[in-house]
Design a protein around this motif. Sequence first.
Motif, short mmCIF file in Angstrom:
data_model
loop_
_atom_site.label_atom_id
_atom_site.label_comp_id
_atom_site.label_asym_id
_atom_site.label_seq_id
_atom_site.Cartn_x
_atom_site.Cartn_y
_atom_site.Cartn_z
N ARG A 215 0.83 -1.20 0.00
CA ARG A 215 0.00 0.00 0.00
C ARG A 215 0.86 1.25 0.00
N ILE A 216 1.94 1.25 0.74
CA ILE A 216 2.81 2.42 0.76
C ILE A 216 3.40 2.67 -0.62
N MET A 217 3.85 1.59 -1.28
CA MET A 217 4.47 1.74 -2.59
C MET A 217 3.49 2.30 -3.62
N PHE A 218 2.31 1.68 -3.72
CA PHE A 218 1.40 2.01 -4.81
C PHE A 218 0.44 3.15 -4.49
N ARG A 219 0.15 3.40 -3.20
CA ARG A 219 -0.80 4.46 -2.85
C ARG A 219 -0.14 5.75 -2.43
#
Length: 312
Positions: A215-219
Amino acid sequence: MTTQLSIPTRWARFRDSYLLYSFKRTWSAQLCLAIFLCLVLAAFMAPWLAPTNPYDLSQIDILDSELPPFWIEGAVERYTLGTDAQGRDLLSIILYGTRVSLVIGFGAVILQAILGVTFGLLAGYLGGRVDAILMRLADIQLSFSTLMVAIVVGAVVKATLGSSFYSQYAVLMLILIIGLAEWPQYARTVRASVLAEKSKEYVDAARVMGLGSRRIMFRHVLPNTLSPVFVISTVQIANAIISEAALSFLGLGMPETHPSLGSLIKSGFDYIQSGSWWITLIPGAVLVVLVLVINLLGDWLRDVMNPRLYKG
């Protein structure tokens, strides 16, 4: 009495953005965008704009082959830009061929972006072995010419699947070949941006809140690394169209029955010395204009994305 703050809409933010402000002040960008949109609209409206359907054999007469354009003596009125060696209306096949080149260009860039952004994001955020493996793979591929990689992959695919299968799915094959040949540019750029972003406080705050790495990477990280991706994509569309033209010229591109701009140039190359220069030079001029306006738009977009380089 309390007042509520109004949140500006997306259109309002775009209307007040530096991008639109710069575009309004740059006449070259406006001209290039107008030419590009005209070419795109003409290409995708080819079934309605083209005088004939070059894929319909009933509309082709071999006796009308190699007729000159309207400004040369001996021209036929219904063939504005003349005909090719097979008797097809050159204006019609240029419109259809431009559509094929644009589909391949945009499709290849979408594939490049998906692969490159994903690999660059994983390499930059995860680091370690993942970073080493993916970046060494990109370095190996970048050590070869992009066109060389495309030629080798295209030749292997054509030899493995057969010429008839390759010709039948030529558009898909070219998208895959060019897309696989040019993803490292995206990967290296995105990796550099991710390395700068993952050390910032909002990423640390997301980790403290217990958010997962995916989630951190993509959002959170990915949206902040997309500005250079848009700039690269603009230039890569032009590069993909040129690569398709080069592959078609070498016999690894579109078949003559469903031509692109590159295969049109190749098909007319043998007739230059016989005097039928328009079969090659007119599609070549369209290809040059298309690539030129895309590159100029890419240069302008690069400067706008980096205000320190933009001079107005």
